[in-house]
Design a protein around this motif. Structure first.
Motif, PDB file in Angstrom:
ATOM      1  N   GLN A 131      -8.773 -16.216  -7.201  1.00 18.75           N
ATOM      2  CA  GLN A 131      -9.979 -15.870  -6.448  1.00 18.75           C
ATOM      3  C   GLN A 131     -11.235 -15.789  -7.312  1.00 18.75           C
ATOM      4  O   GLN A 131     -12.338 -15.966  -6.796  1.00 18.75           O
ATOM      5  CB  GLN A 131      -9.763 -14.564  -5.686  1.00 18.75           C
ATOM      6  CG  GLN A 131      -9.252 -13.420  -6.524  1.00 18.75           C
ATOM      7  CD  GLN A 131      -9.200 -12.148  -5.697  1.00 18.75           C
ATOM      8  OE1 GLN A 131     -10.209 -11.594  -5.308  1.00 18.75           O
ATOM      9  NE2 GLN A 131      -7.995 -11.682  -5.399  1.00 18.75           N
ATOM     10  N   ASP A 184       0.807 -17.894  -7.902  1.00 20.06           N
ATOM     11  CA  ASP A 184      -0.367 -17.067  -7.603  1.00 20.06           C
ATOM     12  C   ASP A 184      -1.359 -17.101  -8.767  1.00 20.06           C
ATOM     13  O   ASP A 184      -0.976 -17.351  -9.916  1.00 20.06           O
ATOM     14  CB  ASP A 184       0.108 -15.621  -7.383  1.00 20.06           C
ATOM     15  CG  ASP A 184      -0.790 -14.845  -6.442  1.00 20.06           C
ATOM     16  OD1 ASP A 184      -1.914 -15.292  -6.157  1.00 20.06           O
ATOM     17  OD2 ASP A 184      -0.346 -13.772  -5.986  1.00 20.06           O
ATOM     18  N   TYR A 236     -11.651 -12.271   2.291  1.00 19.75           N
ATOM     19  CA  TYR A 236     -12.362 -11.279   3.093  1.00 19.75           C
ATOM     20  C   TYR A 236     -13.233 -11.923   4.162  1.00 19.75           C
ATOM     21  O   TYR A 236     -13.479 -11.339   5.201  1.00 19.75           O
ATOM     22  CB  TYR A 236     -13.256 -10.407   2.206  1.00 19.75           C
ATOM     23  CG  TYR A 236     -12.518  -9.458   1.280  1.00 19.75           C
ATOM     24  CD1 TYR A 236     -11.140  -9.275   1.380  1.00 19.75           C
ATOM     25  CD2 TYR A 236     -13.219  -8.727   0.319  1.00 19.75           C
ATOM     26  CE1 TYR A 236     -10.490  -8.391   0.534  1.00 19.75           C
ATOM     27  CE2 TYR A 236     -12.573  -7.841  -0.526  1.00 19.75           C
ATOM     28  CZ  TYR A 236     -11.210  -7.676  -0.426  1.00 19.75           C
ATOM     29  OH  TYR A 236     -10.568  -6.801  -1.261  1.00 19.75           O
ATOM     30  N   GLU A 280     -14.720 -15.312   0.395  1.00 23.23           N
ATOM     31  CA  GLU A 280     -15.396 -14.089   0.824  1.00 23.23           C
ATOM     32  C   GLU A 280     -16.456 -14.340   1.880  1.00 23.23           C
ATOM     33  O   GLU A 280     -16.985 -13.399   2.459  1.00 23.23           O
ATOM     34  CB  GLU A 280     -16.020 -13.388  -0.393  1.00 23.23           C
ATOM     35  CG  GLU A 280     -14.967 -12.834  -1.338  1.00 23.23           C
ATOM     36  CD  GLU A 280     -15.535 -11.903  -2.393  1.00 23.23           C
ATOM     37  OE1 GLU A 280     -16.766 -11.947  -2.636  1.00 23.23           O
ATOM     38  OE2 GLU A 280     -14.747 -11.147  -2.983  1.00 23.23           O
ATOM     39  N   ASN A 289       4.769 -10.720  -2.710  1.00 19.27           N
ATOM     40  CA  ASN A 289       4.544 -10.828  -4.157  1.00 19.27           C
ATOM     41  C   ASN A 289       5.722 -10.220  -4.892  1.00 19.27           C
ATOM     42  O   ASN A 289       6.105  -9.082  -4.629  1.00 19.27           O
ATOM     43  CB  ASN A 289       3.256 -10.089  -4.528  1.00 19.27           C
ATOM     44  CG  ASN A 289       2.036 -10.737  -3.918  1.00 19.27           C
ATOM     45  OD1 ASN A 289       1.525 -11.728  -4.427  1.00 19.27           O
ATOM     46  ND2 ASN A 289       1.581 -10.204  -2.786  1.00 19.27           N
ATOM     47  N   ARG A 301       0.860  -1.189   0.000  1.00 22.25           N
ATOM     48  CA  ARG A 301       0.000   0.000   0.000  1.00 22.25           C
ATOM     49  C   ARG A 301       0.891   1.231   0.000  1.00 22.25           C
ATOM     50  O   ARG A 301       1.997   1.196   0.533  1.00 22.25           O
ATOM     51  CB  ARG A 301      -0.884   0.049   1.256  1.00 22.25           C
ATOM     52  CG  ARG A 301      -1.837  -1.136   1.413  1.00 22.25           C
ATOM     53  CD  ARG A 301      -2.973  -1.068   0.411  1.00 22.25           C
ATOM     54  NE  ARG A 301      -3.935  -2.145   0.549  1.00 22.25           N
ATOM     55  CZ  ARG A 301      -3.888  -3.308  -0.099  1.00 22.25           C
ATOM     56  NH1 ARG A 301      -2.869  -3.567  -0.926  1.00 22.25           N
ATOM     57  NH2 ARG A 301      -4.838  -4.197   0.048  1.00 22.25           N
TER      58      ARG A 301
HETATM   59  P1  C2E Z   1      -2.744 -11.057  -5.307  1.00 19.64           P
HETATM   60  O1  C2E Z   1      -1.359 -11.341  -4.882  1.00 19.64           O
HETATM   61  O2  C2E Z   1      -3.483 -12.096  -6.049  1.00 19.64           O
HETATM   62  O3  C2E Z   1      -3.476 -10.623  -3.964  1.00 19.64           O
HETATM   63  C1  C2E Z   1      -4.855 -10.808  -3.722  1.00 19.64           C
HETATM   64  C2  C2E Z   1      -5.628  -9.526  -3.903  1.00 19.64           C
HETATM   65  O4  C2E Z   1      -7.009  -9.802  -3.659  1.00 19.64           O
HETATM   66  C3  C2E Z   1      -5.283  -8.428  -2.903  1.00 19.64           C
HETATM   67  O5  C2E Z   1      -5.564  -7.187  -3.531  1.00 19.64           O
HETATM   68  C4  C2E Z   1      -6.270  -8.672  -1.781  1.00 19.64           C
HETATM   69  O6  C2E Z   1      -6.529  -7.516  -1.010  1.00 19.64           O
HETATM   70  C5  C2E Z   1      -7.487  -9.095  -2.552  1.00 19.64           C
HETATM   71  N1  C2E Z   1      -8.345 -10.016  -1.814  1.00 19.64           N
HETATM   72  C6  C2E Z   1      -8.023 -10.840  -0.797  1.00 19.64           C
HETATM   73  N2  C2E Z   1      -9.090 -11.562  -0.384  1.00 19.64           N
HETATM   74  C7  C2E Z   1     -10.126 -11.183  -1.181  1.00 19.64           C
HETATM   75  C8  C2E Z   1     -11.515 -11.589  -1.234  1.00 19.64           C
HETATM   76  O7  C2E Z   1     -11.992 -12.427  -0.491  1.00 19.64           O
HETATM   77  N3  C2E Z   1     -12.262 -10.965  -2.195  1.00 19.64           N
HETATM   78  C9  C2E Z   1     -11.745 -10.016  -3.046  1.00 19.64           C
HETATM   79  N4  C2E Z   1     -12.557  -9.468  -3.936  1.00 19.64           N
HETATM   80  N5  C2E Z   1     -10.446  -9.638  -3.016  1.00 19.64           N
HETATM   81  C10 C2E Z   1      -9.648 -10.217  -2.087  1.00 19.64           C
HETATM   82  P2  C2E Z   1      -4.511  -5.993  -3.522  1.00 19.64           P
HETATM   83  O8  C2E Z   1      -3.891  -5.874  -2.171  1.00 19.64           O
HETATM   84  O9  C2E Z   1      -5.174  -4.799  -4.111  1.00 19.64           O
HETATM   85  O10 C2E Z   1      -3.374  -6.504  -4.510  1.00 19.64           O
HETATM   86  C11 C2E Z   1      -3.636  -6.705  -5.859  1.00 19.64           C
HETATM   87  C12 C2E Z   1      -2.467  -7.358  -6.558  1.00 19.64           C
HETATM   88  O11 C2E Z   1      -1.329  -6.497  -6.560  1.00 19.64           O
HETATM   89  C13 C2E Z   1      -1.978  -8.629  -5.868  1.00 19.64           C
HETATM   90  O12 C2E Z   1      -2.787  -9.727  -6.222  1.00 19.64           O
HETATM   91  C14 C2E Z   1      -0.561  -8.735  -6.396  1.00 19.64           C
HETATM   92  O13 C2E Z   1      -0.531  -9.334  -7.666  1.00 19.64           O
HETATM   93  C15 C2E Z   1      -0.173  -7.278  -6.529  1.00 19.64           C
HETATM   94  N6  C2E Z   1       0.661  -6.896  -5.369  1.00 19.64           N
HETATM   95  C16 C2E Z   1       0.292  -6.615  -4.097  1.00 19.64           C
HETATM   96  N7  C2E Z   1       1.347  -6.309  -3.326  1.00 19.64           N
HETATM   97  C17 C2E Z   1       2.429  -6.430  -4.129  1.00 19.64           C
HETATM   98  C18 C2E Z   1       3.844  -6.242  -3.919  1.00 19.64           C
HETATM   99  O14 C2E Z   1       4.330  -5.953  -2.830  1.00 19.64           O
HETATM  100  N8  C2E Z   1       4.641  -6.425  -5.011  1.00 19.64           N
HETATM  101  C19 C2E Z   1       4.154  -6.785  -6.238  1.00 19.64           C
HETATM  102  N9  C2E Z   1       5.002  -6.948  -7.264  1.00 19.64           N
HETATM  103  N10 C2E Z   1       2.846  -6.975  -6.457  1.00 19.64           N
HETATM  104  C20 C2E Z   1       1.998  -6.798  -5.418  1.00 19.64           C
END
Ligand code: C2E
Ligand code: MG
Ligand code: MG
Ligand code: MG
Length: 292
Positions: free
Chosen positions: A204, A180, A259, A240, A117, A63
């Protein structure tokens, strides 16, 4: 290089494109300051063992606490950093941040894992494993066993010896790798076989809708069976609701994240969340029901 040169030669003004480039430039200009001022942070989302309801660990999700724009999720800034040196620097920051947290947990006596990630580009950089190895030297040698790396599939992986090389070096240290968003990418199964992943994470989008759409349920069931056959564990993300968790429990799924268990939370919320989870949670009633 040649490609971007070509692109410039045929560049035609497009206001939308120009806005994109501008916002990208702004972000990149802000980046060093933001990093120094600790505007980036990892939110943590728990992963549980569905059978025991034990918390196994957390996933770190980046974030940006932007002073003007508020809390930015990765979709707001990661795409703009794509292919830049800032992307690599941020990935290194994430590694350091995660290890620091693991060290704190260890001192507190918590046996938790933490996954991060890493972008497909970064895992193809030969310097990535060098960086991780040198960072690990600052910590107890077995701390690496608590670190997991989540990788997205990428079409370039197939030809990339450096991915395999990085994975080998880091796995030797005890770091586990997780594929992933399994099921959405390019040639998923091939990647899982050709690269030494320890765990599959079912995307997901299949899990979220598995109670409303029988085709999605079929896919989830299929992946669970596949994982049994090849004897490698699966984690389901996008859990969820308790109802989805219940169904996954019945299907024999081992690990879950979503979630319905907890949303990603700031690091300083983790201790109180863990205490709440252990005291009482609706998932426990559900398990009691299954066992009756
Ligand atoms: P991801 O690694 O597949 O992470 C899962 C995403 O789904 C996260 O969104 C999380 O908040 C969200 N999520 C978790 N549980 C649920 C659920 O039950 N329902 C729904 N609708 N969503 C859920 P976030 O945090 O916005 O991250 C999005 C993507 O951004 C991640 O997908 C990952 O690919 C990338 N990302 C996040 N942090 C990093 C990082 O530090 N470095 C890199 N390179 N990519 C990152
Ligand atoms: Mg992930
Ligand atoms: Mg995912
Ligand atoms: Mg994703």
């Amino acid at each position: 290089e040649a490609k971007s040169q070509e692109y410039l030669n045929f560049y035609i003004y497009d206001p939308q494109e120009s806005a994109l480039i501008k916002s990208r430039q702004t972000l990149i200009q802000e980046f060093p300051f933001a990093l120094r001022e600790e505007q980036f942070c990892l939110y943590l989302q728990p992963k549980i063992n569905l059978q025991s309801l034990e918390v196994m660990g957390f996933e770190g999700l980046i974030r940006w606490r932007h002073p003007q724009k508020g809390l930015l999720t990765p979709d707001k800034f990661l795409p703009e950093l794509n292919g830049t040196v800032e992307e690599i620097v941020l990935g290194e920051w994430v590694v350091e941040r995660a290890l620091k947290k693991l060290q704190i947990w260890r001192k507190e006596g918590l046996q938790l894992s933490l996954s991060i990630n890493i972008s497909p580009r970064q895992i193809q950089e030969q310097t990535f494993s060098d960086f991780v190895l040198s960072t690990l030297k600052k910590y107890p040698p077995d701390l690496a066993e608590k670190l997991e790396i989540e990788l997205l599939e990428d079409s370039d992986f197939e030809d990339s010896d450096s991915v395999l090389e990085n994975m080998r070096i880091l796995k030797e240290q005890g770091i586990r790798f997780l594929l992933d968003d399994f099921g959405t990418g390019y040639a998923s199964l091939a990647h899982f076989y050709n690269l030494p992943f320890d765990l599959l994470k079912i995307d997901q989008n299949f899990v979220k809708r598995m109670l409303d759409r029988s085709d999605n349920l079929d896919i989830v069931e299929g992946v669970l069976r596949l994982s049994e056959a090849i004897q490698r564990p699966v984690i389901t993300e996008g859990v969820e609701s308790i109802e989805i968790g219940y169904m996954l429990m019945k299907l024999g799924s081992q690990f879950a994240q979503g979630y319905g268990i907890a949303r990603p939370m700031p690091m300083d919320r983790v201790a109180s969340w863990l205490a709440e989870w252990e005291q009482a949670n609706p998932w426990q009633d559900l398990r009691a029901e299954i066992e009756d």
